[in-house]
Structure formats: structure tokens, C-alpha cells
Design a protein around this motif. Structure first.
Motif, PDB file in Angstrom:
ATOM      1  N   LEU A  93       0.830  -1.198   0.000  1.00  0.00           N
ATOM      2  CA  LEU A  93       0.000   0.000   0.000  1.00  0.00           C
ATOM      3  C   LEU A  93       0.870   1.256   0.000  1.00  0.00           C
ATOM      4  N   LEU A  94       1.880   1.292   0.870  1.00  0.00           N
ATOM      5  CA  LEU A  94       2.774   2.445   0.936  1.00  0.00           C
ATOM      6  C   LEU A  94       3.523   2.640  -0.388  1.00  0.00           C
ATOM      7  N   ALA A  95       3.962   1.552  -0.991  1.00  0.00           N
ATOM      8  CA  ALA A  95       4.661   1.639  -2.277  1.00  0.00           C
ATOM      9  C   ALA A  95       3.715   2.153  -3.366  1.00  0.00           C
ATOM     10  N   ASP A  96       2.467   1.692  -3.347  1.00  0.00           N
ATOM     11  CA  ASP A  96       1.491   2.164  -4.334  1.00  0.00           C
ATOM     12  C   ASP A  96       1.228   3.657  -4.167  1.00  0.00           C
ATOM     13  N   ILE A  97       1.066   4.103  -2.924  1.00  0.00           N
ATOM     14  CA  ILE A  97       0.834   5.524  -2.662  1.00  0.00           C
ATOM     15  C   ILE A  97       2.050   6.349  -3.104  1.00  0.00           C
ATOM     16  N   ALA A  98       3.241   5.888  -2.733  1.00  0.00           N
ATOM     17  CA  ALA A  98       4.473   6.619  -3.072  1.00  0.00           C
ATOM     18  C   ALA A  98       4.705   6.671  -4.576  1.00  0.00           C
ATOM     19  N   GLY A  99       4.282   5.644  -5.284  1.00  0.00           N
ATOM     20  CA  GLY A  99       4.514   5.572  -6.729  1.00  0.00           C
ATOM     21  C   GLY A  99       3.422   6.184  -7.580  1.00  0.00           C
ATOM     22  N   THR A 100       2.352   6.661  -6.951  1.00  0.00           N
ATOM     23  CA  THR A 100       1.244   7.249  -7.699  1.00  0.00           C
ATOM     24  C   THR A 100       1.312   8.763  -7.597  1.00  0.00           C
ATOM     25  N   HIS A 101       1.151   9.422  -8.716  1.00  0.00           N
ATOM     26  CA  HIS A 101       1.210  10.884  -8.783  1.00  0.00           C
ATOM     27  C   HIS A 101      -0.174  11.433  -9.112  1.00  0.00           C
ATOM     28  N   MET A 102      -0.436  12.629  -8.633  1.00  0.00           N
ATOM     29  CA  MET A 102      -1.711  13.290  -8.907  1.00  0.00           C
ATOM     30  C   MET A 102      -1.768  13.607 -10.393  1.00  0.00           C
ATOM     31  N   PRO A 103      -2.738  13.037 -11.134  1.00  0.00           N
ATOM     32  CA  PRO A 103      -2.746  13.198 -12.587  1.00  0.00           C
ATOM     33  C   PRO A 103      -3.407  14.478 -13.094  1.00  0.00           C
ATOM     34  N   TYR A 104      -4.034  15.255 -12.214  1.00  0.00           N
ATOM     35  CA  TYR A 104      -4.737  16.460 -12.657  1.00  0.00           C
ATOM     36  C   TYR A 104      -4.868  17.439 -11.485  1.00  0.00           C
ATOM     37  N   GLY A 105      -5.419  18.595 -11.785  1.00  0.00           N
ATOM     38  CA  GLY A 105      -5.674  19.576 -10.735  1.00  0.00           C
ATOM     39  C   GLY A 105      -4.442  20.384 -10.371  1.00  0.00           C
ATOM     40  N   MET A 106      -4.556  21.082  -9.258  1.00  0.00           N
ATOM     41  CA  MET A 106      -3.484  22.001  -8.858  1.00  0.00           C
ATOM     42  C   MET A 106      -2.177  21.296  -8.499  1.00  0.00           C
ATOM     43  N   TYR A 107      -2.218  20.000  -8.228  1.00  0.00           N
ATOM     44  CA  TYR A 107      -1.002  19.237  -7.939  1.00  0.00           C
ATOM     45  C   TYR A 107      -0.679  18.250  -9.064  1.00  0.00           C
ATOM     46  N   ASP A 145       5.323  14.449 -13.813  1.00  0.00           N
ATOM     47  CA  ASP A 145       4.258  13.476 -13.541  1.00  0.00           C
ATOM     48  C   ASP A 145       3.172  13.962 -12.588  1.00  0.00           C
ATOM     49  N   GLY A 146       3.360  15.085 -11.950  1.00  0.00           N
ATOM     50  CA  GLY A 146       2.445  15.514 -10.896  1.00  0.00           C
ATOM     51  C   GLY A 146       3.061  15.202  -9.537  1.00  0.00           C
ATOM     52  N   CYS A 147       2.449  15.707  -8.503  1.00  0.00           N
ATOM     53  CA  CYS A 147       2.942  15.508  -7.141  1.00  0.00           C
ATOM     54  C   CYS A 147       2.629  14.091  -6.662  1.00  0.00           C
ATOM     55  N   PRO A 148       3.583  13.414  -6.014  1.00  0.00           N
ATOM     56  CA  PRO A 148       3.284  12.099  -5.444  1.00  0.00           C
ATOM     57  C   PRO A 148       2.170  12.224  -4.391  1.00  0.00           C
ATOM     58  N   LEU A 149       1.293  11.247  -4.341  1.00  0.00           N
ATOM     59  CA  LEU A 149       0.193  11.292  -3.373  1.00  0.00           C
ATOM     60  C   LEU A 149       0.705  11.460  -1.947  1.00  0.00           C
ATOM     61  N   MET A 150       1.836  10.852  -1.628  1.00  0.00           N
ATOM     62  CA  MET A 150       2.362  10.913  -0.260  1.00  0.00           C
ATOM     63  C   MET A 150       2.733  12.337   0.145  1.00  0.00           C
ATOM     64  N   ASP A 151       2.948  13.221  -0.830  1.00  0.00           N
ATOM     65  CA  ASP A 151       3.343  14.593  -0.534  1.00  0.00           C
ATOM     66  C   ASP A 151       2.211  15.605  -0.695  1.00  0.00           C
ATOM     67  N   LEU A 152       1.009  15.136  -0.990  1.00  0.00           N
ATOM     68  CA  LEU A 152      -0.127  16.052  -1.073  1.00  0.00           C
ATOM     69  C   LEU A 152      -0.449  16.593   0.313  1.00  0.00           C
ATOM     70  N   PRO A 153      -0.770  17.876   0.411  1.00  0.00           N
ATOM     71  CA  PRO A 153      -1.144  18.438   1.716  1.00  0.00           C
ATOM     72  C   PRO A 153      -2.455  17.826   2.211  1.00  0.00           C
ATOM     73  N   MET A 186      -5.843   7.838  -2.436  1.00  0.00           N
ATOM     74  CA  MET A 186      -5.914   9.157  -1.808  1.00  0.00           C
ATOM     75  C   MET A 186      -6.572   9.059  -0.427  1.00  0.00           C
ATOM     76  N   GLU A 187      -7.620   8.260  -0.328  1.00  0.00           N
ATOM     77  CA  GLU A 187      -8.297   8.084   0.958  1.00  0.00           C
ATOM     78  C   GLU A 187      -7.363   7.440   1.985  1.00  0.00           C
ATOM     79  N   GLN A 188      -6.619   6.432   1.573  1.00  0.00           N
ATOM     80  CA  GLN A 188      -5.675   5.775   2.470  1.00  0.00           C
ATOM     81  C   GLN A 188      -4.549   6.728   2.873  1.00  0.00           C
ATOM     82  N   THR A 189      -4.117   7.578   1.940  1.00  0.00           N
ATOM     83  CA  THR A 189      -3.085   8.574   2.244  1.00  0.00           C
ATOM     84  C   THR A 189      -3.564   9.511   3.345  1.00  0.00           C
ATOM     85  N   LEU A 190      -4.800   9.978   3.238  1.00  0.00           N
ATOM     86  CA  LEU A 190      -5.348  10.864   4.261  1.00  0.00           C
ATOM     87  C   LEU A 190      -5.432  10.153   5.607  1.00  0.00           C
TER      88      LEU A 190
END
Length: 98
Positions: free
Chosen positions: A15-29, A37-45, A66-70
Motif C-alpha cells: 500500500l505504501l509503495a502504491d501511494i508513493a509511486g502514484t502521482h496526482m494526474p490532474y488539478g493544482m497538484y 508526472d504531478g505531485c506524489p500522493l504521499m506529498d499532497l497536503p 488518496m483516501e488511504q493517504t489521508l
């Protein structure tokens, strides 16, 4: 009703590897502001993730991650991402607003 299986340590690592390897594909990040590639999910505010929590998560795997990251961040476990950040040069820094 049958209880959900308890996740294993390997499940958490994946799960942690999936979150770290996934980037925000749209929006402000997304890639427009955080190339290439966009901001990694792990670094989203957390405020950004809270916004989605209040309005609804994206469909599919992105929303689930994203839900798991939060949940991880709100539980005070953001340090679980430290090895992934160290491997990729540290936390993504956000540009200052003008």
C-alpha cells in the motif's frame, strides 16, 4: 456478516509503495504545476486531501489511494513514507503562492 481479513505487513508495504509511486494526474497538484508526472500522493497536503474527502474521492484506484493517504497522515504516520522520500530525493516542495 464476515469480518474483513486483517492486512499483513506485506499488504501495508505494498500500500505504501502504491501511494508513493502514484502521482496526482490532474488539478493544482497535477503535471501542469508539478512536471513531469504531478505531485506524489504521499506529498499532497492534508488540506487538499480533506477537500476530496468532503466532496467525494475520484473513482477507482486513485480515489482509494488518496483516501488511504489521508488516513495515514491523519493518524500521525506520515513518517512511514520517509524511506520512499529518501529514495527519491526528499519531500516535494510546494511553490510559494504569489
Amino acid at each position: 456478516m464476515e469480518a474483513a481479513p486483517i492486512p499483513t505487513a506485506d499488504d501495508l508495504r505494498q500500500l505504501l509503495a502504491d501511494i508513493a509511486g502514484t502521482h496526482m494526474p490532474y488539478g493544482m497538484y497535477g503535471p501542469a504545476n508539478y512536471p513531469p508526472d504531478g505531485c506524489p500522493l504521499m506529498d499532497l497536503p492534508t488540506e487538499y486531501l480533506d477537500w476530496f474527502w468532503q466532496r467525494g474521492w475520484p473513482k477507482g484506484k486513485l480515489g482509494r489511494l488518496m483516501e488511504q493517504t489521508l488516513l495515514i497522515k491523519n493518524s500521525g504516520l506520515d513518517n512511514l513514507f520517509a524511506p520512499f522520500r529518501a529514495a527519491h530525493g526528499g519531500r516535494r516542495h510546494f511553490p510559494r503562492k504569489k
